[in-house]
Design an enzyme around this catalytic site. Structure first.
Site, PDB file in Angstrom:
ATOM      1  N   ASP A   1     -11.082  -3.908  -3.159  1.00  0.00           N
ATOM      2  CA  ASP A   1     -10.716  -3.181  -1.940  1.00  0.00           C
ATOM      3  C   ASP A   1     -11.833  -3.269  -0.895  1.00  0.00           C
ATOM      4  O   ASP A   1     -12.079  -2.329  -0.132  1.00  0.00           O
ATOM      5  CB  ASP A   1     -10.383  -1.713  -2.234  1.00  0.00           C
ATOM      6  CG  ASP A   1      -9.384  -1.138  -1.226  1.00  0.00           C
ATOM      7  OD1 ASP A   1      -8.847  -1.924  -0.425  1.00  0.00           O
ATOM      8  OD2 ASP A   1      -9.158   0.077  -1.239  1.00  0.00           O
TER       9      ASP A   1
ATOM     10  N   HIS B   1       0.872  -1.179   0.000  1.00  0.00           N
ATOM     11  CA  HIS B   1       0.000   0.000   0.000  1.00  0.00           C
ATOM     12  C   HIS B   1       0.905   1.224   0.000  1.00  0.00           C
ATOM     13  O   HIS B   1       1.669   1.424   0.935  1.00  0.00           O
ATOM     14  CB  HIS B   1      -0.876  -0.042   1.262  1.00  0.00           C
ATOM     15  CG  HIS B   1      -1.828   1.106   1.391  1.00  0.00           C
ATOM     16  ND1 HIS B   1      -3.129   1.027   0.956  1.00  0.00           N
ATOM     17  CD2 HIS B   1      -1.678   2.352   1.899  1.00  0.00           C
ATOM     18  CE1 HIS B   1      -3.740   2.180   1.198  1.00  0.00           C
ATOM     19  NE2 HIS B   1      -2.887   3.002   1.774  1.00  0.00           N
TER      20      HIS B   1
END
Lengths: 434, 317
Positions: free
Chosen positions: A315, A189
């Site tokens: 997500d 990330h």
């Protein structure tokens, strides 16, 4: 498992799409013994094994089951948000045959015993395939590397700190270097938490108007650039977990042109929504990284069509009402997405911005290739994970009908076109839209 | 004795959550109504009965002296029963969520709730959960509509109008709800608005608000009719936005020397509370050009106007 569930299935008269071979043709697909037997033009009902269930798929698409590379599931520690069981039902309804769950749980999936727990729990309760990613660093704290070898041997598909970034470049370099010895995929990330600061939405005019602290695009592109420089040193397999803006795409393009083993994903949220959707503080549109400007969204879509973005993921991040019905800055970030990833992304197909084969490749074939999974294809011998999609049916999403435990979808009341009508996992129908 | 106000202006909305979305007619109507209350407030008999029987709750999640006092007086002068609630003295400190607080208060059947909260958008969120009218008394760095209205009233009374004036808003623009509401209101009324701040305290994209932005006080103040100083929100500064208060005052503090770049008849404003010696020099704050005390007086009148205009929409009114 009841016998009827294991009958061979003939999906007849379909539009067959196999993104792994760039095939899109009218034909039939035969499933038996949990694998794909054949996918071709003209498998006649007469030539199939006795007792085969024949499904007329006229007007519908048959494609490999989707593989969602980034879904947060609550277990362990957050079962009130989502269990492996509830996530799997949501996945089945969205055409997702394989969930890759994230390691930033409580405790984090940083120990082989927890990988084992997740796999057993999924085997006992989930109706689709579930594979965990394991933590990159112990406790996802970005300090000490996790037991990558043992975790991989226990069944972890890749390594990530979930929605956290490893701030210390030295730690990141060592992790990347060590990962190479196990040919492990590092999924990161890319958001520098110091540059994010107090930010809660994309920096710019809209954040200024709402009086909300902004997150600059550079928080993402700087972290991505740093990672790519480190990959240049280590030559390890690296995947950017969620790319959201045009300037990150430029960084990614450079890395790929240089031949580095770098890939990247974008979420359906960032491909179909922008910062304006936040409107007057709608917290269901609060995600990290934040929704960006329309120009960024358009650039992401273009990058997907061009193959620069390898993977499209949901997500999926369930958050209950208590942590969402708060002032925007105080509300939890995250949106659910397993059930909506395909219908929402089909907007791009219907608009003519992305080809259907390209989209399905990013949602099934590329994830399988990156993670070393056998799915994502209709090749004979591949697992019988397939979906049946009605591309055209118009519908309005009602959040209360979603199967996720939490209903924090940014697509409530959205007008959608196309939906999954059947999901088959390992040769068994796990979802059917009636 | 209850003399009905001459103006029959009605605000065509249930809540006042911000200046954004108000029309010129809404703004002018509120300012005209406020003029009547300025006169009333200068009488010995200040009471009206237009809110008699109504309950007004001041719900302050953030400390405030002048805004809360101003709303309290405004409500009482219009005849309402006023209750003050602030974080120190309530279950808001005990972990109750904003929405639970809203639902609880709503059950007590107030007619108007005045809310201040430290988070942008919090007042709008609360307004969605109650049946009464809600007035935003400041939400995070978003809006503070009654402050902008009282500033406009003060300017109008001293300059005869707002249109065409050059107004410099100076200081911590980034964290200021006063700046946001004023930018929207003053540009709507046709003023030329400049914002002056160090780049670290200037919001990204501010040029899209229809203002001129500069980091130089002298340039920003040149030929200005109004110099509006903002409080340096020290309590909001989690990071280091300026190196020191001394350096800030040197470049952005309003003193006579910087003020000399504005028009000779330029007037100085500040929403308070002031940090003397940080953003404004005492000479200027207390000087002949200062409107700061008048702003406070206008505050009561404007809040009476807002309460009166909203109350005309209340059921059974």
């Amino acid at each position: 498992m009841p016998l009827s569930d294991r009958r061979p299935i003939l999906l007849a008269n379909a539009r067959v799409i196999d993104p792994s071979r760039d095939l899109d043709f009218p034909g039939d697909v035969l499933l038996a013994d949990g694998v794909i037997r054949e996918a071709k033009r003209g498998i006649h009902a007469a030539g199939v094994p006795e007792g085969t269930e024949v499904i007329d798929c006229r007007g519908k698409v048959v494609a490999p089951g989707l593989i969602d590379m980034r879904a947060f599931v609550g277990e362990p520690g957050g079962g009130h948000r989502e269990t492996l069981a509830s996530a799997s039902h949501a996945a089945a309804a969205g055409g997702v045959a394989t969930i890759v769950c994230q390691p930033d749980t409580s405790p984090a999936i940083d120990d082989p015993a927890i990988v084992d727990f997740v796999l057993r729990r999924a085997r006992d309760t989930a109706i689709v395939h579930v594979h965990p990613m394991a933590a990159l660093t112990k406790g996802c704290e970005g300090k000490e590397m996790a037991e990558m070898g043992l975790l991989k041997a226990a069944g972890a598909l890749a390594f990530s700190d979930g929605s956290k970034s490893v701030v210390n470049a030295q730690v990141m370099r060592r992790v990347l270097t060590y990962a190479r010895d196990f040919d492990a995929l590092i999924v990161h990330h890319t958001e520098d938490p110091n540059l994010v600061g107090e930010g809660v939405m994309n920096e710019g005019e809209f954040a200024a108007r709402l009086g909300l602290a902004g997150v600059p695009r550079a928080a993402e592109s700087i972290m991505l650039q740093r990672d790519i420089r480190l990959v240049g040193l280590t030559d390890s397999r690296y995947h950017a977990a969620s790319i959201t803006c045009a300037e990150s795409l430029a960084v990614l393009r450079q890395a790929k042109d240089a031949g580095l083993p770098v890939t990247a994903a974008a979420s359906v949220n960032h491909l179909t929504l922008n910062e304006n959707d936040i409107g007057s503080y709608r917290t269901f549109f609060k995600v990290f990284p934040p929704l960006r400007a329309e120009a960024d969204r358009a650039a992401l879509v273009e990058a997907l069509a061009a193959g620069l973005i390898d993977v499209v993921m949901s997500d999926h991040n369930p958050q209950d009402v208590e942590v969402k019905r708060l002032p925007f800055a105080e509300a939890a970030a995250g949106a659910i997405g397993l059930e909506t990833m395909l219908p929402a992304a089909l907007r791009l197909v219907h608009n003519g911005e992305v080809g259907l084969v390209t989209l399905l490749k990013a949602m099934a074939t590329r994830p399988a290739e990156l993670l070393g999974l056998p799915g994502g294809t209709l090749r004979p011998g591949a697992p019988a994970d397939v979906i049946l999609v009605d591309l055209d049916v118009p519908w309005v999403l009602d959040a209360t009908e979603l199967k996720s435990k939490c209903k924090n979808t940014p697509f409530d009341d959205a007008r959608l076109q196309g939906r999954v009508v059947r999901t088959i996992v390992a040769g068994r129908t796990v979802y059917e839209y009636v | 004795m209850n003399i009905a106000p001459k103006s029959s202006f009605v605000l065509s909305r249930r809540h006042l959550l911000g200046i954004e979305g108000l029309s010129i007619d809404d703004i002018v109507g509120l300012l005209d109504l406020a003029e009547e209350f300025v006169e009333l407030n200068r009488q010995i008999e200040k009471k009206r009965t237009s809110l008699r029987g109504r309950t007004l709750i001041n719900l302050f999640f953030e400390v405030s002296t002048r805004t809360q006092a101003s709303f309290e007086l405004a409500g009482k002068r219009l005849g309402a029963d006023v209750m003050n609630m602030s974080t120190g003295s309530s279950s808001m400190r005990k972990g109750e969520t904003l929405i639970d607080t809203a639902v609880t208060l709503n059950a007590m059947r107030p007619d108007i709730i005045v809310v201040r909260h430290h988070a942008s958008g919090a007042v709008e969120l609360l307004a969605q959960k109650v049946d009464c009218s809600v007035i935003n008394a400041g939400d995070g760095a978003h809006e503070h509509p009654t402050q902008a209205l009282l500033d406009a009233l003060t300017i109008r009374r001293n300059k005869g109008g707002v249109e065409g004036l050059v107004i410099a808003i100076c200081g911590d623009i980034l964290h200021s709800r006063v700046a946001r509401s004023n930018i929207i209101l003053l540009t709507t009324l046709g003023a030329r608005v400049r914002v002056v701040a160090p780049s670290t305290l200037m919001p990204s994209g501010v040029e899209r608000f229809g203002v001129e932005a500069t980091g130089d006080m002298r340039q920003g103040l040149r030929d200005a009719d109004i110099v509006m100083m903002l409080r340096l929100q020290r309590e909001r500064m989690n990071g280091s936005f300026v190196p020191s208060l001394q350096e800030y005052f040197h470049y952005f503090g309003l003193d006579q020397s910087k003020l000399s770049y504005a028009k000779p008849d330029a007037l100085v404003m500040h929403p308070g509370p002031m940090n003397r010696g940080v953003e404004i020099d005492s000479d200027v704050a207390d000087g002949a050009h200062s409107l700061i005390r008048e702003q406070v007086e206008m505050g009561v009148a404007v809040r009476m106007a807002v309460l009166e205009a909203l109350s005309r929409n209340l059921p059974n009114a």
